[in-house]
Design a protein around this motif. Structure first.
Motif, PDB file in Angstrom:
ATOM      1  N   VAL A   1      -5.269   2.370  -3.053  1.00  9.30           N
ATOM      2  CA  VAL A   1      -5.263   2.716  -1.625  1.00  9.30           C
ATOM      3  C   VAL A   1      -6.575   2.274  -0.975  1.00  9.30           C
ATOM      4  O   VAL A   1      -6.593   1.769   0.161  1.00  9.30           O
ATOM      5  CB  VAL A   1      -5.066   4.236  -1.432  1.00  9.30           C
TER       6      VAL A   1
ATOM      7  N   VAL B   1       0.819  -1.217   0.000  1.00 12.18           N
ATOM      8  CA  VAL B   1       0.000   0.000   0.000  1.00 12.18           C
ATOM      9  C   VAL B   1       0.855   1.270   0.000  1.00 12.18           C
ATOM     10  O   VAL B   1       0.391   2.348  -0.395  1.00 12.18           O
ATOM     11  CB  VAL B   1      -0.963   0.000   1.214  1.00 12.18           C
TER      12      VAL B   1
ATOM     13  N   SER C   1      -4.196   5.461  -8.498  1.00 12.85           N
ATOM     14  CA  SER C   1      -3.520   5.148  -7.235  1.00 12.85           C
ATOM     15  C   SER C   1      -4.498   5.074  -6.071  1.00 12.85           C
ATOM     16  O   SER C   1      -4.380   4.203  -5.203  1.00 12.85           O
ATOM     17  CB  SER C   1      -2.449   6.206  -6.945  1.00 12.85           C
TER      18      SER C   1
ATOM     19  N   VAL D   1      -3.006  -3.889  -5.093  1.00 13.55           N
ATOM     20  CA  VAL D   1      -2.318  -2.859  -4.310  1.00 13.55           C
ATOM     21  C   VAL D   1      -0.841  -2.964  -4.605  1.00 13.55           C
ATOM     22  O   VAL D   1      -0.199  -3.961  -4.254  1.00 13.55           O
ATOM     23  CB  VAL D   1      -2.577  -3.021  -2.800  1.00 13.55           C
TER      24      VAL D   1
ATOM     25  N   LEU E   1       0.303   5.034  -2.217  1.00 16.56           N
ATOM     26  CA  LEU E   1       0.277   6.233  -1.379  1.00 16.56           C
ATOM     27  C   LEU E   1       1.340   7.233  -1.836  1.00 16.56           C
ATOM     28  O   LEU E   1       1.063   8.434  -1.975  1.00 16.56           O
ATOM     29  CB  LEU E   1       0.518   5.857   0.091  1.00 16.56           C
TER      30      LEU E   1
END
Length: 305
Positions: free
Chosen positions: A213, A76, A209, A249, A80
């Motif tokens: 997340v 993850v 993205s 992810v 981010l």
């Protein structure tokens, strides 16, 4: 995985060194030539340095094994960081757009067109070389960091190309007496055009993205490939129903399959279940992602929802 992350770090360092060189040249020469567009290019490269260092730090952190604190992995972190990078780029683009519009209303800017033209020609070629280098390695990388860097340099290449065209036009207009009054507007106008064009890029990448997340289903060919495999298994073994959950992810594709088994289903023993798990694993092995596969069987639907 660790070896590939280490390779990614080496590639990212090339991007960092190149961005440092471009940022210094762009800021100094943009100020010297009174070019808002070259200054924008330099500031973009400066921010790229910071963002590349953040990617490098993230790749380093992800390469360290820490299953006790991160039992489901550190994937993850990748979306981010990428989201953060594109938010910063979006802020830069919007800020530059506003400054350019103000400059136009103030009568434009007098730019040393000849010197700026030489700088931008060299800059465009250099950006293209770095982009092609990163793009080549992006296809071999298991993370999205190199791809994000490649996109940054593609944007820089296209920005430089647009600036080059603009300065060529400005150089021509300087020799047309009736058009000379337009020359001061060329530089801020280029910033406006480039900014409007590139607002779309960070918005699209932020959307992609953020889907990761938020652990949403991938909106691409990955989902269709997995669904095709699982629902063929459902028909083959006469399952009552299948509940499939897919998320991506970073470089990890998580697949959770819950088969609702009925009396006539062709799976009755734990060995049968393991055989189906192996069959699914084999059929999705060509999907180029780290896969986290969970396959469960139940007679009661409540345990699957």
């Amino acid at each position: 995985m660790v070896r590939k992350l280490n390779k990614d770090k080496k590639v990212l360092m090339i991007s960092v060194y190149a961005a440092i060189a471009f940022s210094g040249a762009g800021i100094v020469l943009g100020t010297l030539f009174q070019s808002q567009m070259i200054l924008f290019d330099g500031l973009y490269s400066l921010i790229s340095v910071v963002l590349s260092l953040i990617s490098l730090a993230a790749a380093t952190f992800m390469s360290k094994n820490d299953s006790r604190h991160f039992p489901f992995g550190k994937d993850v972190i990748e979306p981010l960081v990428i989201t953060f990078k594109y938010v910063i780029i979006l802020i830069l683009v919007i800020g530059s757009l506003m400054m350019a519009i103000v400059s136009i209303f103030q009568g434009g800017r007098d730019v040393a067109v000849g010197a700026a033209l030489i700088y931008v020609a060299i800059s465009t070629l250099a950006c293209l070389i770095i982009y092609r280098y990163l793009n080549k390695h992006a296809s071999e990388s298991t993370t999205g960091f190199i791809s994000a860097e490649s996109n940054q340099w593609l944007m820089d290449t296209l920005v430089s190309s647009g600036v080059l065209i603009g300065f060529v036009i400005a150089a021509i207009l300087q020799y047309i007496s009736s058009m000379q009054a337009l020359v001061p507007y060329i530089d801020p106008l280029m910033v406006v055009i480039v900014s409007l064009y590139f607002i779309k890029v960070p918005l699209v990448e932020i959307r992609h993205s953020m889907r990761e997340v938020l652990v949403m289903t991938p909106d691409n060919e990955l989902t269709r490939k997995v669904e095709d495999v699982i629902y063929k298994i459902e028909l083959k073994y006469d399952m009552e129903e299948t509940i499939l959950r897919i998320s991506k992810v970073g470089s990890t594709l998580s697949i959770e399959v819950d088969f609702i088994v009925k009396k006539t289903s062709k799976v009755q023993t734990i060995s049968d279940q393991d055989y189906i798990r192996e069959e699914i694993s084999t059929k999705i092995q060509d999907i180029d992602h780290t896969k986290w596969l969970t396959v469960s069987f139940t007679n009661d639907r409540k345990w699957a929802i």
